[in-house]
Write an enzyme that holds these catalytic residues in place. Structure first.
Site, mmCIF file in Angstrom:
data_model
loop_
_atom_site.group_PDB
_atom_site.id
_atom_site.type_symbol
_atom_site.label_atom_id
_atom_site.label_comp_id
_atom_site.label_asym_id
_atom_site.label_seq_id
_atom_site.Cartn_x
_atom_site.Cartn_y
_atom_site.Cartn_z
ATOM 1 N N SER A 137 39.120 47.098 42.908
ATOM 2 C CA SER A 137 40.283 47.246 43.777
ATOM 3 C C SER A 137 40.854 48.653 43.599
ATOM 4 O O SER A 137 40.787 49.223 42.491
ATOM 5 C CB SER A 137 41.367 46.233 43.397
ATOM 6 O OG SER A 137 42.560 46.495 44.131
ATOM 7 N N TYR A 151 46.744 42.319 37.119
ATOM 8 C CA TYR A 151 45.580 42.277 38.025
ATOM 9 C C TYR A 151 44.940 43.661 38.095
ATOM 10 O O TYR A 151 43.715 43.803 38.004
ATOM 11 C CB TYR A 151 46.049 41.810 39.400
ATOM 12 C CG TYR A 151 45.066 41.995 40.544
ATOM 13 C CD1 TYR A 151 44.021 41.095 40.755
ATOM 14 C CD2 TYR A 151 45.199 43.063 41.435
ATOM 15 C CE1 TYR A 151 43.132 41.261 41.814
ATOM 16 C CE2 TYR A 151 44.316 43.234 42.494
ATOM 17 C CZ TYR A 151 43.288 42.332 42.681
ATOM 18 O OH TYR A 151 42.414 42.500 43.736
HETATM 19 P P1 NAP Z 1 40.078 35.539 49.138
HETATM 20 O O1 NAP Z 1 40.053 35.634 50.624
HETATM 21 O O2 NAP Z 1 41.263 34.907 48.472
HETATM 22 O O3 NAP Z 1 38.739 34.787 48.678
HETATM 23 C C1 NAP Z 1 38.522 34.569 47.319
HETATM 24 C C2 NAP Z 1 37.186 33.898 47.141
HETATM 25 O O4 NAP Z 1 36.946 33.748 45.742
HETATM 26 C C3 NAP Z 1 37.110 32.506 47.741
HETATM 27 O O5 NAP Z 1 35.786 32.323 48.210
HETATM 28 C C4 NAP Z 1 37.366 31.602 46.542
HETATM 29 O O6 NAP Z 1 36.776 30.326 46.677
HETATM 30 C C5 NAP Z 1 36.658 32.378 45.454
HETATM 31 N N1 NAP Z 1 37.109 32.095 44.105
HETATM 32 C C6 NAP Z 1 38.340 32.300 43.577
HETATM 33 N N2 NAP Z 1 38.337 31.945 42.286
HETATM 34 C C7 NAP Z 1 37.076 31.521 41.999
HETATM 35 C C8 NAP Z 1 36.444 31.041 40.828
HETATM 36 N N3 NAP Z 1 37.104 30.909 39.666
HETATM 37 N N4 NAP Z 1 35.133 30.705 40.902
HETATM 38 C C9 NAP Z 1 34.455 30.837 42.057
HETATM 39 N N5 NAP Z 1 34.988 31.287 43.191
HETATM 40 C C10 NAP Z 1 36.297 31.623 43.148
HETATM 41 O O7 NAP Z 1 39.919 36.974 48.452
HETATM 42 P P2 NAP Z 1 39.422 38.385 49.030
HETATM 43 O O8 NAP Z 1 40.594 39.129 49.516
HETATM 44 O O9 NAP Z 1 38.236 38.197 49.910
HETATM 45 O O10 NAP Z 1 38.989 39.085 47.661
HETATM 46 C C11 NAP Z 1 37.633 39.261 47.277
HETATM 47 C C12 NAP Z 1 37.590 40.282 46.150
HETATM 48 O O11 NAP Z 1 38.138 41.512 46.626
HETATM 49 C C13 NAP Z 1 38.418 39.910 44.935
HETATM 50 O O12 NAP Z 1 37.739 40.298 43.772
HETATM 51 C C14 NAP Z 1 39.697 40.715 45.104
HETATM 52 O O13 NAP Z 1 40.325 40.962 43.873
HETATM 53 C C15 NAP Z 1 39.141 41.962 45.745
HETATM 54 N N6 NAP Z 1 40.130 42.758 46.492
HETATM 55 C C16 NAP Z 1 40.773 42.232 47.570
HETATM 56 C C17 NAP Z 1 41.692 43.005 48.255
HETATM 57 C C18 NAP Z 1 42.456 42.511 49.460
HETATM 58 O O14 NAP Z 1 43.392 43.209 49.904
HETATM 59 N N7 NAP Z 1 42.122 41.363 50.029
HETATM 60 C C19 NAP Z 1 41.949 44.312 47.829
HETATM 61 C C20 NAP Z 1 41.272 44.812 46.735
HETATM 62 C C21 NAP Z 1 40.355 44.023 46.068
HETATM 63 P P3 NAP Z 1 37.664 29.025 47.104
HETATM 64 O O15 NAP Z 1 38.235 29.329 48.451
HETATM 65 O O16 NAP Z 1 36.680 27.906 47.141
HETATM 66 O O17 NAP Z 1 38.725 28.903 46.049
#
Ligand code: NAP
Length: 242
Positions: A137, A151
Site C-alpha cells: 500500500s 496497518y
Molecule cells: P477488499 O475489497 O476488502 O477485499 C479483501 C479480500 O481479502 C476479500 O476477498 C476477502 O475475502 C479477503 N480476505 C480478507 N481477510 C482474509 C483472510 N484472513 N483470509 C483469506 N482471505 C481474506 O480489499 P481490497 O481493497 O481489494 O484490498 C486488497 C489488497 O490491497 C489488500 O492487501 C489491501 O491492504 C490492499 N490495498 C487496498 C487499497 C484500497 O484503497 N482498496 C489501497 C492500498 C492497498 P472475504 O470477502 O471472503 O472476507
C-alpha cells in the site's frame, strides 16, 4: 504449459480484478477467500467463461493448515507458477489512541503473517520462472496518520518481505515484487468505517480521483508476466501520485 496462479483475497476488489485479468492472460487460477462464498464462485464462473480452469478455496490465510490446504488444492490445476499475496484488511479509521488490541492483532495477522505463510508455501513449490507479487500500500511510506498507522506499518513490513525474499529466491530463478496501490474503489473502505473514502479523498490525490481495481490488476499481471523478467525486489507504486 499454462501458468497456474493463486490469488488470495480473490473474491472481491483488487484480488477479483486480478484473477479475472490473469485469466484473460492465460492463467488457471485458484482464489482464496475467507467468508464470501457467493462472491468467490462468481469470480470462478467468470474465469471459467474465458476457458481457463478456476477453483475457489475457503482458506483463512492466517491459518497455516488452511494455507497448506489452499496450495495443495491449487496443485490440482497443475504445477504452481505464481502467487498474488493480496488478502488484506484494515480496521476502523481513527487515531492510535483508539486502537483496540484485537484490531491491531488482526491487521498484523492478515497483512503480514498471512503473507509470510503464503510466501513460504510458494517458495517451497515454485520452480524457475515462478513469481510472487505482494500487494502492499502507499500507506507503507505515507504512514496513514490519524487513520491506521498500524496497518501502514504492517504494509511496510511486507515491502521488506518483498526485498528479502527477492534476494533469497533469485538464485532459484523466482522473482518477488510488490505493488503499492493508493486509494482504490473497493469494499475495504466501508469495512474500515469510511464507505465514501474513494470520493472524499479525491481532492488530495494528484490525479484527482481514486483508482479502480483493474488499474492495480494490470500492474500485478505485468509483474507476474515474463515481460517483467528483469524486475525483482521492487515495489511498484500505483497511486495516482499519492
Ligand atoms: P477488499 O475489497 O476488502 O477485499 C479483501 C479480500 O481479502 C476479500 O476477498 C476477502 O475475502 C479477503 N480476505 C480478507 N481477510 C482474509 C483472510 N484472513 N483470509 C483469506 N482471505 C481474506 O480489499 P481490497 O481493497 O481489494 O484490498 C486488497 C489488497 O490491497 C489488500 O492487501 C489491501 O491492504 C490492499 N490495498 C487496498 C487499497 C484500497 O484503497 N482498496 C489501497 C492500498 C492497498 P472475504 O470477502 O471472503 O472476507
Amino acid at each position: 504449459m499454462q501458468p497456474v496462479t493463486i490469488v488470495t483475497g480473490g473474491s472481491r476488489g483488487i484480488g477479483a480484478a486480478t484473477a479475472r485479468r490473469l485469466a484473460h492472460a492465460g492463467h488457471h487460477i485458484a482464489i482464496a477467500y475467507r467468508r464470501d462464498h457467493t462472491a468467490a464462485t462468481d469470480v470462478v464462473a467468470d474465469i471459467q467463461a474465458t476457458g481457463r480452469n478456476a477453483i475457489a478455496v475457503q482458506a483463512d490465510t492466517t491459518d497455516p493448515d488452511a494455507v497448506t490446504h489452499l496450495f495443495d488444492t491449487a496443485a490440482t490445476l497443475g504445477p504452481l507458477t505464481g502467487l498474488v499475496n493480496n488478502a488484506g484488511v484494515t480496521s476502523p479509521i481513527g487515531p492510535i489512541t483508539d486502537l483496540r488490541a484485537e484490531d491491531l492483532r488482526h491487521v498484523v495477522d492478515v497483512n503480514l503473517i498471512g503473507y509470510v505463510l503464503c510466501a513460504q508455501q510458494a517458495a517451497r513449490r515454485l520452480t524457475r520462472g515462478g513469481a510472487i507479487v505482494n500487494v502492499s500500500s502507499a500507506a507503507a511510506t505515507l504512514g496513514s496518520p490519524g487513520e491506521y498507522v498500524h496497518y501502514a506499518a504492517a504494509k511496510a513490513a511486507t515491502d521488506t518481505l518483498t526485498i528479502g525474499l527477492a534476494k533469497e529466491l533469485a538464485p532459484h530463478g523466482i522473482r518477488v515484487n510488490g505493488v503499492a496501490p493508493g486509494i482504490i474503489r473497493t469494499d475495504l473502505h466501508a469495512l474500515s468505517g469510511a464507505p465514501d473514502r474513494a470520493d472524499t479523498a479525491a481532492g488530495r490525490i494528484p490525479l484527482g480521483r481514486a483508482g479502480e481495481p483493474d488499474e492495480i490488476a494490470t500492474a500485478i499481471a505485468w509483474l507476474l508476466s515474463p515481460e517483467a523478467s528483469y524486475a525483482t525486489g521492487t515495489v511498484l507504486r500505483v497511486s495516482g501520485g499519492l
